[in-house]
Design a protein around this motif. Structure first.
Motif, PDB file in Angstrom:
ATOM      1  N   VAL A 194      42.078   1.409  -4.939  1.00 28.50           N
ATOM      2  CA  VAL A 194      43.213   0.860  -5.676  1.00 28.50           C
ATOM      3  C   VAL A 194      42.910   0.889  -7.175  1.00 28.50           C
ATOM      4  CG1 VAL A 194      44.674  -1.177  -5.989  1.00 28.50           C
ATOM      5  CG2 VAL A 194      43.774  -0.637  -3.719  1.00 28.50           C
ATOM      6  N   GLU A 195      43.846   1.419  -7.950  1.00 30.06           N
ATOM      7  CA  GLU A 195      43.642   1.597  -9.393  1.00 30.06           C
ATOM      8  C   GLU A 195      42.988   0.389 -10.047  1.00 30.06           C
ATOM      9  OE1 GLU A 195      47.189   1.567 -11.755  1.00 30.06           O
ATOM     10  OE2 GLU A 195      46.163   2.347 -13.511  1.00 30.06           O
ATOM     11  N   ASP A 196      41.941   0.639 -10.789  1.00 26.31           N
ATOM     12  CA  ASP A 196      41.343  -0.419 -11.603  1.00 26.31           C
ATOM     13  C   ASP A 196      40.578   0.236 -12.740  1.00 26.31           C
ATOM     14  OD1 ASP A 196      40.743  -3.027 -12.337  1.00 26.31           O
ATOM     15  OD2 ASP A 196      38.804  -2.939 -11.345  1.00 26.31           O
ATOM     16  N   ASP A 197      41.121   0.092 -13.920  1.00 28.83           N
ATOM     17  CA  ASP A 197      40.443   0.691 -15.066  1.00 28.83           C
ATOM     18  C   ASP A 197      39.438  -0.301 -15.599  1.00 28.83           C
ATOM     19  OD1 ASP A 197      42.216   2.616 -14.545  1.00 28.83           O
ATOM     20  OD2 ASP A 197      43.573   2.137 -16.188  1.00 28.83           O
TER      21      ASP A 197
ATOM     22  N   LEU B 275      37.519   5.073 -15.868  1.00 23.57           N
ATOM     23  CA  LEU B 275      38.629   4.979 -14.923  1.00 23.57           C
ATOM     24  C   LEU B 275      38.076   5.032 -13.506  1.00 23.57           C
ATOM     25  CD1 LEU B 275      41.477   7.217 -16.394  1.00 23.57           C
ATOM     26  CD2 LEU B 275      40.896   4.848 -16.863  1.00 23.57           C
ATOM     27  N   GLY B 276      38.775   4.372 -12.598  1.00 26.95           N
ATOM     28  CA  GLY B 276      38.326   4.376 -11.218  1.00 26.95           C
ATOM     29  C   GLY B 276      39.168   3.462 -10.379  1.00 26.95           C
ATOM     30  N   TRP B 277      38.544   2.777  -9.478  1.00 27.35           N
ATOM     31  CA  TRP B 277      39.263   1.915  -8.545  1.00 27.35           C
ATOM     32  C   TRP B 277      38.454   0.662  -8.236  1.00 27.35           C
ATOM     33  CZ3 TRP B 277      37.556   6.879  -7.348  1.00 27.35           C
ATOM     34  CH2 TRP B 277      38.515   7.897  -7.439  1.00 27.35           C
TER      35      TRP B 277
ATOM     36  N   TYR C  88      34.312   6.032 -13.103  1.00 27.56           N
ATOM     37  CA  TYR C  88      33.813   7.210 -13.808  1.00 27.56           C
ATOM     38  C   TYR C  88      33.730   6.848 -15.289  1.00 27.56           C
ATOM     39  CZ  TYR C  88      34.864   9.943  -9.595  1.00 27.56           C
ATOM     40  OH  TYR C  88      34.891  10.440  -8.316  1.00 27.56           O
TER      41      TYR C  88
END
Lengths: 724, 306
Positions: free
Chosen positions: B116-119, B130-132, B146
């Motif tokens: 699930v998106e989580d910056d 950026l990642g999840w 990342y």
């Protein structure tokens, strides 16, 4: 006619970006193809958490011949410029060759290269170089490869990233690409490599349910195989599955799903294979306010709320898994229930602590800590601000039919919930919790309602409070904000509006208009400004001679008002005509004028009245400028010669008799209608008589008559501002 | 090993073996108080520069404001993170990560695992990626990032970072509702210890000290000292006259940066930092982190030629 299938397969794409990305992919690729000379019959784009897909059908197999004219420098320009131009056309040759070509061009010859040529042409009296470049037809595959490469490299993701050692940017690591051109003869991969990813015809299904790669030979095959591999390609289809399953499961338990379109779209973007599970909320939490349950479940867990239609209580939840399991989701549901229980224990803990605080110290006590919270370092603490709002609310109260004591009390406690533990955890519950806590503290229901509603309206479609106490506090809150930020010179500029001042101004406008409140904003602002300590002020304050000086906050309100009324079909020049009138800080009055004027202008009589008025006004203004006097002595009927002139006298008297009382009652419609009735007599007057008569007495009398027209016509609005 | 781990330490040991088998250097915790595993120089500094890197470690982490006297089932002022950093990020990092969940007994065919998106952004480290957040049955079990920038420097190549909140993850795997009830060692061991046997008392002691007793004047002075020492170290000329060679002291300087960061957290827990001052303190720590990153980039470990 070939069809094209493109799939960009990546690690998980944020749900909120998927729909827009699919659309961008479709637009960028089809635009690129068309620009390069291809045409197509149809294009559709899709997104799942792991892929963006584009299907184009009826694509032409090659581009049409493309010709382009390219103007060059004058033939007598610097030889270096001429050479540069020729090189830019793609001619590669030794220097000497260029010199020869330039001589040939000067001699009027045509130089051909490939299917293109260069020659000279007369253009605006100059001989300039002109190239006609002809591009041969290109194969669709070549164009597609070029367009897709450019699309991937320049894709407008809101945020993108690099990974590994590569330089390519994508929303998350891009793993594989399908780029497949198919027709009756079969399907062929478009040769294409983007940063070590070579396009092919294979993809993968669901991460856990069907992880193996498989190949496809066209869009229909692709979509069918994906479905077998536990991926529903279409977001609307996933949403439908979720919605149907969820409503049915809720219905089967005698309950109903709480509709939430935004959540549905988001959840459909989080799964490729939706599996709907109906879960229980522990009884211990059912005493929490339903909004708390709903917010906690939605914001943190992406759960839908399920309501008991008989009691209106939220009793269960729906979660959407991306996984079908052997135990039919039992483990998944148990896990989700556990997570929810932990969240709700927190919420319950906050709720109970907050209620204890309110019962012990009152709502004002709960907000005591706001003295230590900075609102803005140039505008003091939240407590300072609340004190200003309270005084202002008291002052505004009589204008909106509110009890001043209640309005002041409501303003004092309206923001106390910002200090509650619940709002600390769930900021989106601000206001609503205030209402619950105000009720728990035994405060007047009007005060409790104001705690919730004083933030409204938050946007153009948000409902406007109508309860007088709420209206008073809502206005005071917004006017203090606007006055404060104006005083410290933090006005919105361009697209920058960090303190949402445009929204605040629109809020004031809607609160005033939709409640028909009569308030002189300038007076309120002066009063609001007095409460802001001088040491904070660095920006513009209300000019002493407010009428004469430019008041930019009022102008800001007027600008916002124009935007607001434009959406309701009222032209900006109509509003300008009304802004030019006195008391233009009373927005209800201003809009009354504008509506009456707009109604009359929509009729033939109204439209023609403007023409008649403008003609009268022009003649009069010129004469006044020339003679250096103002013709406002009043015209005398005894000098009227023509029948039409006499009729105008009579018509003006009749209009005056109607307009004067109407103006007293602010009945601008009646006044404008009476004015519009002058259209016939004015037209007849101009047809029959010459104003600038040789006899000065007659001329002056007629000018004075025009002056009466002007005076009447300017009584509701400044008609000189009306366009056309 | 049975299929399901039986204790907190077994989960840690399985993660250690798993990532060791995948080629990571298994490092030990850093010996300075930090707020998260990311602060370990094995992540912050090694994410910088061109040299490949693969490390995994447990990092005790301290968040003074999260202290609840050991009463809250999920919140602790001292807890453990498991941290993996691989540079450049391998193409199958998601698969590797899912393998680690399988290793600790989370069967992907029985659970619902989601990215699930989580910056991620660390204002104190001047870092973002950026990642999840990875969800297992609706619960966040890891952060997957990342790295794009650290200390103001673009990460080239990009590192992949995995952070597991160990207590929360273990409680889920072991089916425990209160962290203090979680078996720390084997529950059948002659001396079976629960998490609470080891940490309940310390949670109380630290919560009291963090919230009410810590000497704020001293903390403030220590903050200033760490900040000054960091700047002093970095402004010392690279040339060491004794060894007649360049020795840039990026790591000793970075130690002072971590100390300043933790001292800020302590001051915050004592409630002596106002909202406006907060940003200024974070800015001061970020300036240190950035200066340390600049210095590290000049060193061999970052791939700079000597």
């Amino acid at each position: 006619m070939p069809d094209l299938l493109i799939e960009l397969f990546s690690e998980e794409i944020p749900a909120r970006m998927q729909a827009r990305a699919a659309d961008d992919l479709r637009k960028l690729v089809t635009d690129g193809l068309v620009e390069a000379g291809l045409t197509y019959a149809g294009a559709a784009a899709f997104a799942t958490p792991r892929r963006l897909t584009l299907a184009i059908d009826g694509l032409t197999a090659e581009s049409t011949i493309f010709r382009e004219e390219k103007k060059g420098p004058p033939i007598d320009a610097n030889p270096r410029a001429l050479k540069g131009y020729l090189q830019g056309l793609g001619m590669e040759a030794p220097d000497k060759w260029y010199d020869e070509q330039i001589e040939a061009l000067k001699a009027g010859e045509v130089i051909s290269f490939g299917d293109s040529f260069v020659t000279t042409q007369e253009l605006k009296g100059k001989r300039v170089l002109m190239a006609v470049l002809e591009y041969p037809p290109r194969k669709a595959a070549d164009i597609i490869a070029e367009v897709l490469d450019a699309t991937v490299r320049n894709f407008p993701w809101p945020k993108s990233m690099r990974w590994g050692t590569g330089a390519l940017k994508w929303v998350r690591p891009l793993q594989s690409i399908i780029c497949l051109l198919s027709d009756e003869a079969g399907a062929e991969v478009v040769p294409l490599t983007i940063d070590a990813i070579t396009a092919g015809r294979s993809t993968r299904g669901h991460r856990f349910l069907s992880p193996d790669a498989f190949t496809v030979n066209g869009f229909d095959d692709y979509e069918a195989k994906l479905k077998r591999a536990h991926v529903i390609l279409r977001a609307d289809e996933r949403a439908e599955v979720i919605w149907n399953d969820a409503t049915q499961q809720a219905f089967a338990s005698g309950l109903e799903l709480v509709e939430d379109r935004g959540l549905l779209a988001e959840v459909a973007g989080l799964v490729e294979w939706p599996v709907v599970l109906l879960g229980r909320i522990d009884d211990a939490f059912l005493g929490l306010p339903p909004e708390v349950l709903q917010t906690s479940m939605k914001e943190h867990q992406k759960f839908f709320s399920v309501r008991n239609p008989k009691t209106g209580r939220i009793e269960r939840f729906v979660t959407v898994a991306n996984m079908a399991t052997a135990d039919h989701g039992a483990t998944i549901l148990a896990g989700n229930q556990k997570v929810l229980a932990a969240r709700l224990s927190d919420a319950k803990f906050f709720w109970e602590n907050d209620l204890r605080t309110v019962k012990a110290d009152g709502l004002e006590g709960m907000g005591a800590g706001l003295a230590n919270v900075t609102f803005h370092n140039k505008l003091g603490s939240q407590a300072d601000r609340i004190a200003r709002i309270a005084a202002l609310a008291r002052e505004i109260a009589p204008h909106v039919g509110a009890d001043p004591d209640l309005a002041e009390q409501a303003a004092i406690v309206a923001k106390a919930d910002l200090q509650s533990e619940m709002v600390g955890e769930f900021p989106e519950l601000q206001g609503l919790m205030g209402r619950y806590y105000a009720t728990a503290a035994g405060l007047n229901p009007a005060v409790a309602a104001a705690c919730q509603d004083h933030y409204s309206p938050l946007g153009p479609s948000d409902a406007v409070p109508t309860a007088p106490v709420s209206v008073a506090v809502a206005l005071a809150d917004k006017i203090d904000t606007l006055t404060g930020f104006w005083a410290i010179d933090e006005k919105p500029t361009g697209s920058k509006d960090p303190f949402a001042l445009r929204r605040a101004a629109l809020g004031v406008i809607r609160l005033v208009l939709e409640n028909g409140a009569r308030i002189n904003l300038r007076d309120i602002r002066v009063s609001a400004e007095m409460r802001i300590p001088d040491e904070f002020k660095s920006g513009e304050t209300v000019p002493d001679d407010a009428g004469a000086n430019y008041d930019s906050l009022l102008a800001f309100f007027h600008d916002r008002l124009k935007v607001y009324l434009k959406d309701q079909g009222i032209r900006h020049d109509i509003i300008d005509a009304c802004i030019a009138m006195p008391n233009n800080d009373d927005l209800t009055l201003l809009v009354k004028r504008a509506r009456a004027l707009a109604d009359v202008l929509a009729t033939d009589d109204g439209e023609n009245l403007i023409q008649g008025f403008k003609r009268a006004n022009n003649i009069l203004t010129q004469a006044e400028a020339k003679d250096g006097v103002e013709y406002s002595y009043g015209a005398d009927l005894k000098f009227a010669e023509d029948g039409a002139e006499k009729a105008l006298f009579a018509a003006l008297d009749a209009a005056d008799a109607k307009i004067a009382p109407a103006m007293k009652d602010e009945d601008f419609s009646t006044a404008m209608t009476a004015m519009a009735a002058l259209r016939g007599p004015i037209d007849a007057f101009f047809t029959a008589v010459q104003v600038n008569d040789d006899r000065q007495v007659i001329r002056r009398n007629r000018l004075n008559l025009l002056s009466r027209i002007r005076k009447i016509c300017l009584s509701v609005a400044d008609l000189t501002k009306i366009e056309g | 090993m049975s299929d399901k781990p039986r204790s907190f330490q077994e989960i840690i040991l399985r993660l250690q073996s798993y990532w060791a088998a995948k080629g990571c250097a298994i490092l030990q915790p850093y010996d300075i108080e930090v707020g998260a595993g990311t602060f370990h120089p094995a992540t912050t500094l090694r994410a910088l520069g061109s040299k490949p890197w693969a490390a995994a470690y447990v990092q005790p982490s301290r968040r003074p404001t999260d202290g609840r006297y050991g009463e809250n089932p999920n919140r602790l002022q001292h807890y453990y993170q498991y941290q993996v950093l691989i540079k450049p990020s391998p193409p199958d990092l998601q698969e590797l990560y899912l393998g680690s969940l399988a290793a600790i007994g989370i069967d992907a065919h029985l659970h619902d695992i989601r990215f699930v998106e989580d910056d991620w952004e660390s204002p104190t480290l001047g870092a973002w990626g950026l990642g999840w957040e990875v969800w297992c049955d609706g619960m966040e079990v890891s952060q997957f990032t990342y790295f794009q920038q650290v200390g103001g420097h673009d990460c080239r190549p990009v590192s992949g970072e995995l952070t597991y909140g160990l207590e929360r993850l273990a409680m889920y795997v072991l089916g425990v509702d209160h962290v203090m009830d979680m078996p720390f060692n084997d529950p059948d061991a002659p001396i079976a210890l629960r998490y609470g046997d080891i940490f309940c008392q310390t949670e109380q002691e630290y919560a009291r000290w963090n919230f009410d007793v810590a000497d704020t004047d001293m903390l403030l002075q220590h903050f200033k000292d760490a900040e000054a020492e960091c700047h002093r170290i970095l402004s010392t000329p690279a040339h060491d006259p004794k060894k007649d060679m360049a020795i840039i002291m990026a790591h000793p300087a970075y130690d002072q940066c971590i100390k300043a960061s933790h001292l800020f957290n302590l001051l915050d827990a004592r409630g002596v930092i106002s909202v406006t001052e907060r940003q200024a303190y974070i800015g001061r720590v970020r300036a240190l982190a950035k200066a340390c990153a600049d210095a590290f980039m000049q060193t061999e470990a970052a791939g700079a030629s000597a």
